[in-house]
Scaffold this active site. Sequence first.
Site, PDB file in Angstrom:
ATOM      1  N   GLY A 175       5.377  -3.751   0.931  1.00 28.86           N
ATOM      2  CA  GLY A 175       6.665  -3.212   0.490  1.00 28.86           C
ATOM      3  C   GLY A 175       7.666  -4.342   0.560  1.00 28.86           C
ATOM      4  N   ASN A 176       8.927  -3.996   0.727  1.00 34.19           N
ATOM      5  CA  ASN A 176       9.918  -5.019   0.942  1.00 34.19           C
ATOM      6  C   ASN A 176       9.569  -5.780   2.224  1.00 34.19           C
ATOM      7  OD1 ASN A 176      12.133  -6.372   0.261  1.00 34.19           O
ATOM      8  ND2 ASN A 176      13.559  -4.705   0.702  1.00 34.19           N
ATOM      9  N   ASN A 194      14.237   9.821  10.296  1.00 35.56           N
ATOM     10  CA  ASN A 194      14.232   8.371  10.461  1.00 35.56           C
ATOM     11  C   ASN A 194      15.693   7.938  10.540  1.00 35.56           C
ATOM     12  OD1 ASN A 194      13.922   5.641  10.375  1.00 35.56           O
ATOM     13  ND2 ASN A 194      12.637   5.613   8.543  1.00 35.56           N
ATOM     14  N   ASP A 253      13.339  -8.394  -5.155  1.00 41.31           N
ATOM     15  CA  ASP A 253      12.510  -7.359  -5.766  1.00 41.31           C
ATOM     16  C   ASP A 253      11.470  -7.996  -6.691  1.00 41.31           C
ATOM     17  OD1 ASP A 253      11.667  -5.239  -7.696  1.00 41.31           O
ATOM     18  OD2 ASP A 253      13.104  -4.050  -6.561  1.00 41.31           O
ATOM     19  N   MET A 254      10.204  -7.616  -6.518  1.00 40.66           N
ATOM     20  CA  MET A 254       9.119  -8.232  -7.289  1.00 40.66           C
ATOM     21  C   MET A 254       9.312  -8.048  -8.793  1.00 40.66           C
ATOM     22  SD  MET A 254       7.169  -9.763  -5.301  1.00 40.66           S
ATOM     23  CE  MET A 254       5.423  -9.875  -5.043  1.00 40.66           C
ATOM     24  N   ILE A 277       4.953  -2.441  -3.502  1.00 41.08           N
ATOM     25  CA  ILE A 277       4.286  -3.465  -4.309  1.00 41.08           C
ATOM     26  C   ILE A 277       2.795  -3.134  -4.449  1.00 41.08           C
ATOM     27  CG2 ILE A 277       3.674  -5.914  -4.366  1.00 41.08           C
ATOM     28  CD1 ILE A 277       6.390  -6.339  -2.777  1.00 41.08           C
ATOM     29  N   GLY A 278       2.171  -2.739  -3.358  1.00 40.09           N
ATOM     30  CA  GLY A 278       0.738  -2.417  -3.395  1.00 40.09           C
ATOM     31  C   GLY A 278       0.407  -1.334  -4.415  1.00 40.09           C
ATOM     32  N   GLU A 279       1.298  -0.330  -4.508  1.00 39.32           N
ATOM     33  CA  GLU A 279       1.022   0.799  -5.403  1.00 39.32           C
ATOM     34  C   GLU A 279       1.481   0.548  -6.832  1.00 39.32           C
ATOM     35  OE1 GLU A 279       2.733   4.339  -3.522  1.00 39.32           O
ATOM     36  OE2 GLU A 279       2.093   3.519  -1.598  1.00 39.32           O
ATOM     37  N   ARG A 317      12.062 -12.018   4.131  1.00 38.07           N
ATOM     38  CA  ARG A 317      11.630 -12.662   5.395  1.00 38.07           C
ATOM     39  C   ARG A 317      10.618 -13.769   5.137  1.00 38.07           C
ATOM     40  NH1 ARG A 317       9.932  -7.019   8.139  1.00 38.07           N
ATOM     41  NH2 ARG A 317      11.533  -5.904   6.973  1.00 38.07           N
ATOM     42  N   HIS A 350       4.517  -1.156  11.039  1.00 42.52           N
ATOM     43  CA  HIS A 350       3.937  -0.321   9.970  1.00 42.52           C
ATOM     44  C   HIS A 350       2.665   0.380  10.440  1.00 42.52           C
ATOM     45  CE1 HIS A 350       5.722  -3.355   6.829  1.00 42.52           C
ATOM     46  NE2 HIS A 350       6.565  -2.355   7.028  1.00 42.52           N
ATOM     47  N   GLU A 378       4.382   7.934   4.921  1.00 38.29           N
ATOM     48  CA  GLU A 378       4.690   7.848   6.346  1.00 38.29           C
ATOM     49  C   GLU A 378       5.243   9.166   6.883  1.00 38.29           C
ATOM     50  OE1 GLU A 378       6.472   3.856   5.578  1.00 38.29           O
ATOM     51  OE2 GLU A 378       5.799   3.436   7.611  1.00 38.29           O
ATOM     52  N   LYS A 424      17.545   9.407   7.390  1.00 38.73           N
ATOM     53  CA  LYS A 424      16.645   9.848   6.313  1.00 38.73           C
ATOM     54  C   LYS A 424      15.862  11.031   6.886  1.00 38.73           C
ATOM     55  CE  LYS A 424      13.513   7.111   3.458  1.00 38.73           C
ATOM     56  NZ  LYS A 424      12.758   5.853   3.520  1.00 38.73           N
TER      57      LYS A 424
HETATM   58  P1  ADP Z   1      10.279  -0.752   2.077  1.00 41.81           P
HETATM   59  O1  ADP Z   1       9.846   0.634   2.508  1.00 41.81           O
HETATM   60  O2  ADP Z   1       9.748  -1.858   2.931  1.00 41.81           O
HETATM   61  O3  ADP Z   1      11.743  -0.884   1.777  1.00 41.81           O
HETATM   62  P2  ADP Z   1       8.818  -0.150  -0.373  1.00 41.81           P
HETATM   63  O4  ADP Z   1       7.448   0.159   0.096  1.00 41.81           O
HETATM   64  O5  ADP Z   1       9.667   0.955  -0.877  1.00 41.81           O
HETATM   65  O6  ADP Z   1       9.602  -1.043   0.676  1.00 41.81           O
HETATM   66  O7  ADP Z   1       8.692  -1.257  -1.535  1.00 41.81           O
HETATM   67  C1  ADP Z   1       9.816  -1.738  -2.204  1.00 41.81           C
HETATM   68  C2  ADP Z   1       9.412  -2.902  -3.087  1.00 41.81           C
HETATM   69  O8  ADP Z   1       8.365  -2.524  -3.984  1.00 41.81           O
HETATM   70  C3  ADP Z   1      10.530  -3.380  -4.008  1.00 41.81           C
HETATM   71  O9  ADP Z   1      11.359  -4.318  -3.365  1.00 41.81           O
HETATM   72  C4  ADP Z   1       9.757  -4.016  -5.158  1.00 41.81           C
HETATM   73  O10 ADP Z   1       9.542  -5.381  -4.862  1.00 41.81           O
HETATM   74  C5  ADP Z   1       8.423  -3.320  -5.160  1.00 41.81           C
HETATM   75  N1  ADP Z   1       8.236  -2.463  -6.339  1.00 41.81           N
HETATM   76  C6  ADP Z   1       8.609  -1.194  -6.508  1.00 41.81           C
HETATM   77  N2  ADP Z   1       8.263  -0.759  -7.741  1.00 41.81           N
HETATM   78  C7  ADP Z   1       7.665  -1.782  -8.355  1.00 41.81           C
HETATM   79  C8  ADP Z   1       7.072  -1.996  -9.651  1.00 41.81           C
HETATM   80  N3  ADP Z   1       7.044  -1.042 -10.552  1.00 41.81           N
HETATM   81  N4  ADP Z   1       6.557  -3.213  -9.910  1.00 41.81           N
HETATM   82  C9  ADP Z   1       6.581  -4.188  -8.996  1.00 41.81           C
HETATM   83  N5  ADP Z   1       7.103  -4.054  -7.781  1.00 41.81           N
HETATM   84  C10 ADP Z   1       7.635  -2.879  -7.464  1.00 41.81           C
END
Ligand code: ADP
Length: 398
Positions: free
Chosen positions: A207-208, A9, A279-280, A333-335, A238, A179, A386, A16
């Site tokens: 995610g972000n 990537n 960041d959440m 965030i989902g996970e 965004r 995505h 991915e 990456k």
């Molecule tokens: P991307 O690939 O779009 O950069 P990711 O899928 O890696 O994003 O997600 C990153 C985001 O996930 C972080 O900005 C954060 O908001 C969220 N995140 C990661 N770990 C946690 C957690 N333990 N609790 C809540 N949110 C989390």
Amino acid sequence: MSQTVLVINSGSSSIKYQLVDPETGEAIAKGLVERIGDPVGKIKHTHGDDVTIEEIPIADHEVGMREVLRLFDNKGPKLAEAGIVAVGHRIVQGGKYFDGPAVINDEVRNLIEELCPMAPLHNPAHLKGIDVARELMPEIPHVAVFDTAFFQALPEKAYTYALNAEVAEKYAVRRYGAHGTSHQFVSREVAKYLGRDDLKQIVMHLGNGASVSAVLNGKPIDTSMGLTPLEGLMMGTRTGDIDPAVVFHLARQGGMTIDEIDTLFNKQSGMKGLTGESDMRSVWEMIFNDDDKEAQHKARVAMDVYINRLLKYVGSYTAELGGLDVITFTAGIGENDWDVRKELAQALEPFGVKIDLAANDGRIGEPRVISTPDSKVTLLVYPTNEEFAIARLAREVI
Ligand code: ADP
């Protein structure tokens, strides 16, 4: 060693990479080259428990890629013995040309180049990675895997904007989605996991960057990202959906240029724009901190906007799907964010959705059902991968 795929990537200042077993998804080795072009760059290479970090100047992508090959050679596994059957390149924008992965020849390469205006931050960086990797590994087939490919199957009514048709045609303006590799991977894995192909699915890649898709019997019927990954859900930085007239307003009343508004919408809005934090985890900290009421209020409003946007998409996609069997949460965030999952599920309670709070608790690294057995909709957490998806698609196409 069995067969492997080297997944690359390539970003504007980073590369990456991951050496993946396309059967199992195992990451045999992985790494990141950062700050390409800066006076001092950084490479992190991980092989099993062995982590190598080097800080050296990395003038350009060619130097970066050569360093990666050197690290494989010195720190292992040796690529000549790693059984590499393909190099899989992640490409953000495949436009209307690619509805699946493509073995890279000069024609494919040039089409990716032609699409640069549609993904000015991404496709030029991918091209650098492709050119260098093809030169350094000419004997191995290189495969482009497009983030947009899965959504080429969207029905016309989902990808067409109600924009003047001549203008839309001339400038290739339509919804391409993003995505897609993740939405395809997760929706297929969910069907296998639940043992059913005839599913009405909503997949939330949070995610972000964040997007949601509606998948009917394995085919996407709608998705939230559009011409670019700006449309749809509220994200880390965004806006997601916003009245396009805000652009005219900011230009006319605020005297802002198009580039300034682009930066504002993509990098200074969303969670960051509303709370100062993208960041959440930081946003939840503000919500749970009673000592700063002002920040707490701001953060709570931002979270309400975030959840409300998710809710709107669940509503509209359920209507489009003609019902709903499963909502799957994936990505950072989902996970990991059980509070987001809980608040969305609780808002859906009037529709018979019941979350199992014990199952939902915590960060979830394995596929897991988080709804109760009597819930009308299955709620699921399914970690996306991915690199595994790209490796699998690359091996399939060769
Ligand atoms: P991307 O690939 O779009 O950069 P990711 O899928 O890696 O994003 O997600 C990153 C985001 O996930 C972080 O900005 C954060 O908001 C969220 N995140 C990661 N770990 C946690 C957690 N333990 N609790 C809540 N949110 C989390």
